[in-house]
Scaffold this motif. Structure first.
Motif, short mmCIF file in Angstrom:
data_model
loop_
_atom_site.label_atom_id
_atom_site.label_comp_id
_atom_site.label_asym_id
_atom_site.label_seq_id
_atom_site.Cartn_x
_atom_site.Cartn_y
_atom_site.Cartn_z
N LYS A 135 1.24 -1.08 -0.06
CA LYS A 135 0.01 0.21 -0.05
C LYS A 135 0.96 1.26 -0.21
CE LYS A 135 -4.16 -2.25 2.15
NZ LYS A 135 -5.38 -1.81 3.34
N THR A 136 0.44 2.23 -1.21
CA THR A 136 1.57 3.52 -1.31
C THR A 136 0.44 4.66 -0.80
OG1 THR A 136 2.93 2.30 -2.89
CG2 THR A 136 3.35 4.88 -2.82
N PHE A 137 0.88 5.70 -0.08
CA PHE A 137 0.37 6.49 0.23
C PHE A 137 1.06 7.87 -0.44
CE2 PHE A 137 -0.96 3.53 3.21
CZ PHE A 137 -2.41 3.08 2.88
N ARG A 138 0.25 8.52 -0.93
CA ARG A 138 1.21 9.98 -1.08
C ARG A 138 0.77 11.09 -0.79
NH1 ARG A 138 4.07 11.14 -6.69
NH2 ARG A 138 5.16 13.59 -6.07
N ASP A 139 1.49 12.16 -0.41
CA ASP A 139 1.44 13.77 0.75
C ASP A 139 2.03 14.68 -0.24
OD1 ASP A 139 0.40 15.47 1.85
OD2 ASP A 139 0.90 14.34 3.78
N GLY A 140 1.56 14.99 -0.91
CA GLY A 140 2.13 15.97 -1.82
C GLY A 140 3.91 15.08 -2.62
N ASP A 141 4.96 15.85 -1.34
CA ASP A 141 6.18 15.53 -1.95
C ASP A 141 6.56 14.40 -1.60
OD1 ASP A 141 6.52 16.99 -4.10
OD2 ASP A 141 7.71 18.17 -2.98
N SER A 142 5.15 13.86 -0.51
CA SER A 142 5.89 12.67 0.94
C SER A 142 5.20 11.40 0.67
CB SER A 142 5.28 12.89 2.29
OG SER A 142 6.33 14.02 2.60
N PHE A 144 4.41 7.50 1.29
CA PHE A 144 4.73 6.36 2.59
C PHE A 144 4.50 4.36 2.19
CE2 PHE A 144 3.16 10.27 3.97
CZ PHE A 144 4.29 10.42 4.63
N ASN A 145 5.24 3.76 2.72
CA ASN A 145 4.93 2.49 1.44
C ASN A 145 4.50 1.55 3.28
OD1 ASN A 145 5.19 2.53 -1.20
ND2 ASN A 145 7.20 2.60 -0.87
N LYS A 146 3.99 0.91 2.66
CA LYS A 146 3.62 -0.48 4.21
C LYS A 146 3.09 -1.39 3.44
CE LYS A 146 2.42 -2.29 8.11
NZ LYS A 146 3.59 -2.51 8.67
N TYR A 147 3.35 -2.95 3.59
CA TYR A 147 2.67 -4.08 3.49
C TYR A 147 2.16 -4.35 4.21
CZ TYR A 147 7.26 -3.03 0.18
OH TYR A 147 8.20 -3.23 -1.17
N VAL A 148 1.17 -5.19 3.80
CA VAL A 148 0.25 -5.89 4.61
C VAL A 148 1.07 -7.21 3.98
CG1 VAL A 148 -1.79 -6.64 4.62
CG2 VAL A 148 -1.47 -4.85 4.50
N VAL A 149 1.11 -8.03 5.75
CA VAL A 149 1.38 -9.38 5.10
C VAL A 149 0.32 -10.64 5.29
CG1 VAL A 149 3.04 -11.63 6.12
CG2 VAL A 149 3.96 -9.37 5.60
N LYS A 150 -0.05 -11.01 3.63
CA LYS A 150 -1.68 -12.38 4.07
C LYS A 150 -0.84 -14.00 4.37
CE LYS A 150 -4.71 -10.94 1.05
NZ LYS A 150 -5.39 -10.96 0.72
N THR A 151 0.25 -13.90 4.54
CA THR A 151 0.03 -15.41 4.32
C THR A 151 1.34 -15.37 5.51
OG1 THR A 151 1.52 -15.08 2.74
CG2 THR A 151 -0.72 -16.14 2.60
N LYS A 152 1.72 -16.37 6.26
CA LYS A 152 2.80 -16.90 7.31
C LYS A 152 3.62 -17.56 6.67
CE LYS A 152 0.73 -16.89 11.29
NZ LYS A 152 -0.26 -18.24 12.78
N ASP A 153 3.50 -17.93 5.26
CA ASP A 153 4.84 -18.22 4.43
C ASP A 153 5.33 -17.70 3.69
OD1 ASP A 153 2.40 -18.73 2.78
OD2 ASP A 153 2.40 -21.07 2.47
N GLU A 168 10.03 0.33 4.47
CA GLU A 168 8.63 1.62 4.72
C GLU A 168 9.05 2.41 6.19
OE1 GLU A 168 5.69 -2.38 5.62
OE2 GLU A 168 7.20 -2.41 6.94
N VAL A 169 10.60 1.87 5.91
CA VAL A 169 10.87 2.60 7.28
C VAL A 169 12.40 3.80 6.47
CG1 VAL A 169 12.90 3.17 8.59
CG2 VAL A 169 11.14 1.69 9.06
N ASP A 170 12.14 3.64 5.20
CA ASP A 170 12.90 4.54 4.60
C ASP A 170 11.71 5.50 3.62
OD1 ASP A 170 15.54 3.45 5.26
OD2 ASP A 170 16.17 2.25 2.66
N THR A 171 11.00 5.06 3.41
CA THR A 171 9.91 6.22 3.13
C THR A 171 9.85 6.76 4.22
OG1 THR A 171 8.15 4.66 2.99
CG2 THR A 171 9.39 4.82 0.64
N ILE A 172 9.45 6.53 5.00
CA ILE A 172 9.17 7.91 6.38
C ILE A 172 10.25 8.58 7.27
CG2 ILE A 172 8.38 7.74 8.35
CD1 ILE A 172 6.54 5.43 7.81
N ASN A 173 11.49 7.83 6.92
CA ASN A 173 12.77 8.91 6.77
C ASN A 173 12.74 9.40 6.10
OD1 ASN A 173 13.06 7.50 9.23
ND2 ASN A 173 14.69 5.99 8.72
N ASN A 174 12.89 9.23 4.80
CA ASN A 174 12.87 10.34 3.19
C ASN A 174 11.74 11.70 3.79
OD1 ASN A 174 15.34 8.55 2.87
ND2 ASN A 174 13.59 7.63 1.13
N SER A 175 10.76 10.82 3.88
CA SER A 175 9.50 12.26 3.75
C SER A 175 10.13 13.11 4.78
CB SER A 175 7.93 11.40 3.61
OG SER A 175 8.41 11.10 5.57
#
Length: 203
Positions: A135-142, A144-153, A168-175
């Motif tokens: 899932k990717t969210f954009r707010d202006g030039d920022s 944010f990436n977030k992965y939703v893990v659906k399976t345990k394997d 995920e952390v890098d996109t938040i830090n960069n923003s």
């Protein structure tokens, strides 16, 4: 629509094999490589087959043709269409390279294209969104990436193997104007890293 090699492609492949040496880097294959890249990068949703990063607007040189089964270990599968896709340099060159810990049994001897042989989401055998959703969210030039893990394997293994938590952390830090750091997880490969994430990530 699927990638298909025509007679001219097969002639170029045969020529490269017969000439020997570093077969994949023979200039006679340049047209074939362009065809593979064009197939996987056409359209607005072209992306890295492992992390899902979009290639829209990217310079072609930062996009690698990916051999899921590495050429160094599976030379016979170098031109197998089911073994080819495209990946970003981070996933292909920095992380996966010639590693084999993404296989259930690195000594796999046949039936290479059975999804059950792979711990990771295979880009041509599995449906990515069945296991992971980016899932990717954009707010202006920022961004944010977030992965939703659906399976345990496969979902969890792919998330850990390719350090997707770091993107995920890098996109938040960069923003926020914070420069990224190479952490310990960059030095932990394969199954050990996945085990750490199994302890840390709840599905």
């Amino acid at each position: 629509m699927e990638l298909v090699f025509d007679e001219l492609d097969l002639v170029d492949i045969e020529t490269a094999i017969n000439e020997g040496g570093k077969i994949w880097y023979n200039p006679v294959l340049n047209r074939l490589k362009d065809k593979i890249k064009d197939f996987y990068t056409s359209g607005d949703t072209s992306k890295c087959c492992y992390c899902g990063k979009l290639f829209q607007g990217e310079f072609r040189m930062v996009i690698d043709i990916e051999h899921v089964l590495p050429q160094a270990h599976f030379a016979s599968e170098r031109f197998e269409i089911q073994n080819l896709n495209v990946a970003c340099k981070r996933c292909n060159m920095l992380i996966k390279k010639d590693d084999l810990t993404f296989l259930i049994n690195p000594a796999i001897a046949n039936n290479y294209y059975d999804s059950n042989h792979y711990k990771i989401i295979h880009p041509n055998l599995d449906i990515y969104s069945d296991h992971l959703i980016l899932k990717t969210f954009r707010d202006g030039d920022s961004i944010f990436n977030k992965y939703v893990v659906k399976t345990k394997d496969k979902g969890l293994f792919t998330y850990g193997y390719f350090h997707l938590e770091k993107t995920e952390v890098d996109t938040i830090n960069n923003s926020q104007g914070i420069k990224g750091n190479k952490g310990l997880t960059d030095k932990i490969r394969g199954a050990i890293r996945v085990r750490l994430y199994q302890l840390l990530v709840k599905i």
